[in-house]
Design a protein around this motif. Sequence first.
Motif, PDB file in Angstrom:
ATOM      1  N   ALA A  72       0.830  -1.211   0.000  1.00  0.00           N
ATOM      2  CA  ALA A  72       0.000   0.000   0.000  1.00  0.00           C
ATOM      3  C   ALA A  72       0.861   1.255   0.000  1.00  0.00           C
ATOM      4  N   LEU A  73       1.970   1.230   0.758  1.00  0.00           N
ATOM      5  CA  LEU A  73       2.864   2.389   0.805  1.00  0.00           C
ATOM      6  C   LEU A  73       3.498   2.632  -0.557  1.00  0.00           C
ATOM      7  N   LEU A  74       3.926   1.568  -1.229  1.00  0.00           N
ATOM      8  CA  LEU A  74       4.485   1.723  -2.572  1.00  0.00           C
ATOM      9  C   LEU A  74       3.447   2.350  -3.499  1.00  0.00           C
ATOM     10  N   GLY A  75       2.209   1.907  -3.402  1.00  0.00           N
ATOM     11  CA  GLY A  75       1.160   2.488  -4.231  1.00  0.00           C
ATOM     12  C   GLY A  75       0.996   3.972  -3.988  1.00  0.00           C
ATOM     13  N   ALA A  96       7.362  -5.212  -4.855  1.00  0.00           N
ATOM     14  CA  ALA A  96       7.144  -4.656  -6.194  1.00  0.00           C
ATOM     15  C   ALA A  96       6.294  -5.588  -7.058  1.00  0.00           C
ATOM     16  N   LEU A  97       6.576  -6.880  -7.013  1.00  0.00           N
ATOM     17  CA  LEU A  97       5.819  -7.824  -7.841  1.00  0.00           C
ATOM     18  C   LEU A  97       4.385  -7.964  -7.351  1.00  0.00           C
ATOM     19  N   LEU A  98       4.187  -7.967  -6.038  1.00  0.00           N
ATOM     20  CA  LEU A  98       2.823  -8.030  -5.514  1.00  0.00           C
ATOM     21  C   LEU A  98       2.034  -6.787  -5.930  1.00  0.00           C
ATOM     22  N   ALA A  99       2.685  -5.633  -5.881  1.00  0.00           N
ATOM     23  CA  ALA A  99       2.023  -4.395  -6.285  1.00  0.00           C
ATOM     24  C   ALA A  99       1.655  -4.438  -7.763  1.00  0.00           C
ATOM     25  N   THR A 100       2.592  -4.894  -8.583  1.00  0.00           N
ATOM     26  CA  THR A 100       2.365  -4.956 -10.018  1.00  0.00           C
ATOM     27  C   THR A 100       1.271  -5.962 -10.355  1.00  0.00           C
ATOM     28  N   LEU A 103      -2.622  -5.448  -7.025  1.00  0.00           N
ATOM     29  CA  LEU A 103      -3.073  -4.845  -5.778  1.00  0.00           C
ATOM     30  C   LEU A 103      -3.182  -3.329  -5.877  1.00  0.00           C
ATOM     31  N   LEU A 104      -2.551  -2.737  -6.887  1.00  0.00           N
ATOM     32  CA  LEU A 104      -2.539  -1.280  -7.012  1.00  0.00           C
ATOM     33  C   LEU A 104      -3.153  -0.797  -8.318  1.00  0.00           C
ATOM     34  N   GLU A 105      -3.987  -1.592  -8.933  1.00  0.00           N
ATOM     35  CA  GLU A 105      -4.545  -1.251 -10.240  1.00  0.00           C
ATOM     36  C   GLU A 105      -3.386  -1.100 -11.228  1.00  0.00           C
ATOM     37  N   ARG A 106      -3.513  -0.270 -12.257  1.00  0.00           N
ATOM     38  CA  ARG A 106      -2.450  -0.159 -13.249  1.00  0.00           C
ATOM     39  C   ARG A 106      -1.621   1.097 -13.049  1.00  0.00           C
TER      40      ARG A 106
END
Length: 276
Positions: A72-75, A96-100, A103-106
């Motif tokens: 969430a913080l990376l987003g 980074a991979l989980l975010a991509t 979890l953070l849309e596009r």
Amino acid sequence: MILEGVRRADGSPVEVVTGGAGPGLVLVHGARPAADHDRLAERLGARFTVHRYDREVAGRAGARYAVADDVALLGAVLAATGARRVLGHGLGGLVALLATGGLLERRIDRVAVYDAVLPLDGAVPEEALEQAARALATGSPDLALAHLDRHLRTGSLGLTAAGRSERVQRLVGGVLARTGWGRSTAARLPQVLQETRAGLQLDSPVGAYAGLPVRALLLTGERSPGYFRVAATEFAAAVPSATALVAGGCGHDSLLRAARRCVDPLVAFLAGDTLF
């Protein structure tokens, strides 16, 4: 600078250091803090505007570390900076991979990771981590360093001490504690162990990443522990948008030292100069 409107899970503000010129790139660190990445940021800054920040910290307001909070913080950092490229190292690679992965849309166009912690079907060995945690809990930080070094750095003093007496391992840990890596890591040992164990709890089949929506490069060091390369190869075989490469002659800390054989393929991929 303090990012306007961005807060950690405990509500504290987030400071981002920005430098370089070019498309925005967010650097997500591993065991070493953002401040230890000056050399890497300088080299990346020749092609990118590099944003680096410290990930979530265990123990703030008594809370335990959670990978989801880091994602969430990376987003939030991506949204605030407008950057659309991400480079992650170690556990930062998993974040980074989980975010991509949705979890953070596009918000991410390209993601690259180096020696990412990928808990795929138990691929990451935990013995040395557990030994490091026990050593730290019993007041032996030097011994804990030796175990952690063995977990991360093939060909290192920690690996040489494996299987030796505890006295020898303590001596090795004492030597490591006087190195740049040891001084920086010793200050964050509780954090490193807690966050790594939290990451390993997300163990899943590699198929869980099959729908990764953007191009991804999984680079591992030739001299890094073999489990990084095994997991990256399995990941790339199962995920159509991913490519796995090996950086010849590089170890786990080569990224921090900005070794050209490690950094150059990452820069080429993130800049879109490759065919993959």
